[in-house]
Design a protein around this motif. Structure first.
Motif, PDB file in Angstrom:
ATOM      1  N   ARG A 435       0.860  -1.186   0.000  1.00  0.00           N
ATOM      2  CA  ARG A 435       0.000   0.000   0.000  1.00  0.00           C
ATOM      3  C   ARG A 435       0.894   1.232   0.000  1.00  0.00           C
ATOM      4  O   ARG A 435       1.832   1.317   0.801  1.00  0.00           O
ATOM      5  N   ALA A 436       0.605   2.157  -0.890  1.00  0.00           N
ATOM      6  CA  ALA A 436       1.383   3.403  -0.969  1.00  0.00           C
ATOM      7  C   ALA A 436       0.514   4.562  -0.490  1.00  0.00           C
ATOM      8  O   ALA A 436      -0.654   4.683  -0.896  1.00  0.00           O
ATOM      9  N   TYR A 437       1.098   5.392   0.379  1.00  0.00           N
ATOM     10  CA  TYR A 437       0.363   6.532   0.938  1.00  0.00           C
ATOM     11  C   TYR A 437       1.124   7.820   0.650  1.00  0.00           C
ATOM     12  O   TYR A 437       2.346   7.874   0.816  1.00  0.00           O
ATOM     13  N   VAL A 438       0.374   8.839   0.249  1.00  0.00           N
ATOM     14  CA  VAL A 438       0.953  10.177   0.099  1.00  0.00           C
ATOM     15  C   VAL A 438       0.104  11.106   0.970  1.00  0.00           C
ATOM     16  O   VAL A 438      -1.008  11.487   0.582  1.00  0.00           O
ATOM     17  N   PRO A 439       0.582  11.452   2.172  1.00  0.00           N
ATOM     18  CA  PRO A 439      -0.222  12.295   3.079  1.00  0.00           C
ATOM     19  C   PRO A 439      -0.602  13.625   2.408  1.00  0.00           C
ATOM     20  O   PRO A 439       0.260  14.303   1.844  1.00  0.00           O
ATOM     21  N   SER A 440      -1.899  13.962   2.458  1.00  0.00           N
ATOM     22  CA  SER A 440      -2.365  15.183   1.779  1.00  0.00           C
ATOM     23  C   SER A 440      -2.305  16.414   2.685  1.00  0.00           C
ATOM     24  O   SER A 440      -2.387  17.537   2.207  1.00  0.00           O
ATOM     25  N   ASP A 441      -2.166  16.185   3.998  1.00  0.00           N
ATOM     26  CA  ASP A 441      -2.196  17.335   4.922  1.00  0.00           C
ATOM     27  C   ASP A 441      -0.792  17.754   5.366  1.00  0.00           C
ATOM     28  O   ASP A 441      -0.629  18.447   6.364  1.00  0.00           O
ATOM     29  N   TYR A 605       5.301   5.254   2.622  1.00  0.00           N
ATOM     30  CA  TYR A 605       4.777   6.619   2.780  1.00  0.00           C
ATOM     31  C   TYR A 605       5.744   7.584   2.114  1.00  0.00           C
ATOM     32  O   TYR A 605       6.942   7.574   2.420  1.00  0.00           O
ATOM     33  N   CYS A 606       5.238   8.409   1.209  1.00  0.00           N
ATOM     34  CA  CYS A 606       6.093   9.367   0.489  1.00  0.00           C
ATOM     35  C   CYS A 606       5.540  10.772   0.652  1.00  0.00           C
ATOM     36  O   CYS A 606       4.317  10.969   0.664  1.00  0.00           O
ATOM     37  N   SER A 607       6.456  11.726   0.725  1.00  0.00           N
ATOM     38  CA  SER A 607       6.010  13.115   0.736  1.00  0.00           C
ATOM     39  C   SER A 607       5.508  13.479  -0.654  1.00  0.00           C
ATOM     40  O   SER A 607       5.938  12.889  -1.653  1.00  0.00           O
ATOM     41  N   ARG A 608       4.603  14.427  -0.714  1.00  0.00           N
ATOM     42  CA  ARG A 608       4.023  14.824  -1.993  1.00  0.00           C
ATOM     43  C   ARG A 608       5.005  15.707  -2.741  1.00  0.00           C
ATOM     44  O   ARG A 608       5.410  16.748  -2.241  1.00  0.00           O
ATOM     45  N   PRO A 609       5.431  15.291  -3.968  1.00  0.00           N
ATOM     46  CA  PRO A 609       6.353  16.148  -4.714  1.00  0.00           C
ATOM     47  C   PRO A 609       5.649  17.413  -5.175  1.00  0.00           C
ATOM     48  O   PRO A 609       4.476  17.395  -5.496  1.00  0.00           O
ATOM     49  N   LYS A 610       6.404  18.510  -5.177  1.00  0.00           N
ATOM     50  CA  LYS A 610       5.832  19.786  -5.619  1.00  0.00           C
ATOM     51  C   LYS A 610       5.763  19.790  -7.140  1.00  0.00           C
ATOM     52  O   LYS A 610       6.753  19.526  -7.809  1.00  0.00           O
ATOM     53  N   VAL A 611       4.596  20.054  -7.673  1.00  0.00           N
ATOM     54  CA  VAL A 611       4.431  20.128  -9.123  1.00  0.00           C
ATOM     55  C   VAL A 611       4.258  21.589  -9.503  1.00  0.00           C
ATOM     56  O   VAL A 611       3.305  22.243  -9.090  1.00  0.00           O
TER      57      VAL A 611
END
Length: 613
Positions: A435-441, A605-611
């Protein structure tokens, strides 16, 4: 599935074996990416066995670490040799420093005076082991720190003429050259070609396993490091041979020189400079900074040290010793002093094809300085020394491709763009096993203060452990952030309920931290770049990896700066040709730690990359 005796082969294994066989038959090089779970080792061992039994060909296998050498011998080979009745066809070979030398041990014992407890304990361990060992390989035993100090004096080859060297390395070399399959590590393979020792004779084909590590190993082997501690160790040995004033002079000039370099780095470095894995300041050097460092008194101090090195070598060469232990020690220290002299000359010479940097420990002694130099481009060495025209070479790894392409790998090693390549996908059901999670908060790292982001990371890790009650590996791209998050976890978990293992914070090697983590039931392991690869998360239930940031090398890393300059001179974009492929490979290697069997389950768990818009 194919069956042979007790051996069950997957379709992908036979496909890989057939591909390797065809490449060797057609006398060409090939690249194979066999993802985790395929069992690529069996694929190439099957081919090696066929050529050994049917054609009396010799296969050389090179892998990235000594642990993997033993894994091939003790696990994969045992499995396969029982089915084909060929137990004695394979041998592993390491550098001479891994093997005990009986003559040297005898000379050491003859010379020994005023023995203390630590020395007695170390020698007792070695002597008891000597009655049991067939190989004389140091990796069979655990030595205390005093034993580690003694080992260089009682191991390796005997370069002083002697009636019988008693070298276990010679025994291992003879066994290897009689075997049909020899397993070495990349460092041995590169050193053998670099120094032209020609220990590995007449092999018909070469299989490079863990091939994604070859480039890095070549860089390290062709590079150089030098610090004051190494010189101090040499001088400790020299003092057992002579009390000539030149020993004290060199000790003083080396101490002064490294202290002055330490001061110069503190003066020149800025907040933009990188920190190493263990928190040392890393000052990347261009020619301007080298000139600044050598302006004023430091140039004279360097010259003084070079003269003192030459003079001490000259004194030692004149001294004659009847004692065989002293003759051996003399030979060893003369070689080491020559090595120091050459390293200094090489480091301070103008050479734009190399990355140069200085590490200093702010909290250590004022002479705790390490000089580093590595070549930026190693394709020519790989092509001239490792990949030979008449020896089919197979490059294999679980992680070679970036963006579904072999191009970056081929470019990195200087292989022809039309080199034959095969991709074998993993049999694991990642859809259901991971399971891969990218925390949105999570805060955007560039929109908040560094401390605020680090606090968010620490809070997230503590809450994750409390909720799941599992072990967690947290991977960082910078040591500064690792250290900051470590301190904040300590504050949040003020009851100290969660065991925290942090690279560079606790003493101990990467391997020691890994073992401590594996023994713990509920721990968090904080690691930087060297932990992105090669750490098997030996955990029976859920495996959890947290990537705090995507694994891009920091732009202020010395090698990245040198590589960027080199690529830009050739009209190539450093981000697309080096930084991005390296980050993709690191990500895939970290991901590959999660699922190692059909029964494994993992969370990432990965941080959300800045797009950017």
């Amino acid at each position: 599935m194919n069956h042979h005796g007790n051996l069950t082969l997957r379709t992908s294994q036979t496909e890989g074996a057939q591909y390797i066989f065809d490449a060797i038959e057609q006398n060409r090089h090939a690249v194979v990416e066999a993802e985790t779970g395929i069992g690529k080792t069996l694929s190439y061992l099957l081919v090696a066995i066929f050529y050994a039994m049917k054609k009396s060909h010799k296969t050389l296998i090179s892998t990235s670490t000594i642990q993997l050498q033993h894994q091939i011998q003790d696990r994969d080979w045992m499995m396969i040799s029982e089915s084909f009745d060929c137990h004695n066809e394979l041998a592993i070979l390491k550098s001479p420093s891994h093997y005990l030398n009986l003559s040297k041990l005898r000379y050491y014992l003859d010379e020994l005076k005023d023995i203390n407890y630590d020395t007695a304990l170390s020698l007792a361990i070695i002597l008891v082991w000597l009655t049991e060992t067939n190989t004389g390989d140091k990796d069979e035993i655990q030595l205390p720190s005093k034993g580690e100090e003694i080992w260089p004096f009682i191991s390796g080859e005997n370069k002083v003429s002697d009636e019988h060297s008693g070298s276990y390395f010679k025994t291992a070399l003879t066994k290897a050259n009689q075997a049909s399959i020899i397993v070495v590590n990349h460092a041995f393979l590169v050193a053998d070609q670099l120094h032209q020792t020609q220990r590995l004779l007449n092999y018909n084909h070469l299989i490079i396993d863990e091939a994604h590590r070859l480039h890095e190993v070549v860089q390290k082997q062709l590079g150089d490091t030098l610090d004051y501690v190494f010189i101090a160790h040499i001088l400790n040995s020299v003092e057992k041979l002579t009390t000539h004033p030149s020993v004290e002079r060199l000790k003083h000039s080396a101490d002064q020189f490294f202290r002055s370099v330490h001061q110069a780095v503190l003066f020149l470095h800025s907040e933009k400079d990188a920190l190493s894995d263990t928190g040392k300041i890393q000052l990347s050097l261009d020619q301007y900074q080298l000139d600044v460092i050598l302006s004023g008194s430091l140039r004279q101090q360097l010259n003084d040290m070079l003269l003192d090195l030459k003079q001490l070598q000259s004194i030692l060469k004149q001294n004659q010793y009847n004692n065989r232990w002293k003759r051996l020690t003399k030979q060893k220290v003369i070689e080491e002093l020559s090595q120091v002299h050459d390293s200094l000359i090489r480091f301070f010479n103008d050479d734009e094809d190399h990355a140069k940097w200085i590490d200093i420990d702010q909290d250590g002694a004022k002479n705790s300085v390490q000089l580093n130099i590595e070549p930026v481009n190693v394709q020519s060495f790989i092509q001239s020394s490792i990949v030979k025209q008449d020896v089919p070479t197979i490059f294999m790894s679980a992680t070679i491709r970036t963006n579904h392409s072999f191009t970056s790998f081929l470019e990195e090693l200087g292989l022809h763009e039309e080199t034959s390549c095969l991709y074998l996908p993993s049999p694991y059901d990642y859809q259901n096993q991971v399971r891969a999670y990218v925390p949105s908060d999570f805060p955007e790292i560039k929109q908040v203060r560094v401390e605020e982001y680090d606090e968010s990371v620490a809070t997230f890790i503590v809450s994750l452990i409390e909720e799941l009650n599992e072990k967690v590996v947290v991977l960082f791209t910078s040591y500064e952030m690792l250290k900051s998050v470590y301190k904040m976890i300590k504050i949040i978990d003020h009851q100290q309920e969660i065991p925290i293992l942090a690279q560079g914070v606790q003493s101990g090697s990467r391997e020691k931290l890994k073992k401590m983590y594996e023994k713990s039931n509920r721990a968090v392991l904080l690691g930087t770049s060297s932990f992105w690869e090669g750490v098997d998360l030996d955990h029976k239930s859920l495996k959890i990896v947290v990537m705090v940031r995507l694994p891009f090398d920091t732009p202020n890393h010395p090698m990245f700066q040198a590589k960027s300059r080199h690529l830009e001179e050739h009209n190539k974009n450093a981000f697309y040709h080096w930084m991005l492929p390296q980050a993709i490979l690191k990500f895939r290697q970290a991901f590959g730690r999660l699922i190692r069997s059909e029964s494994d389950r993992g969370d990432i768990y990965c941080s959300r990359p800045k797009v950017d818009d």
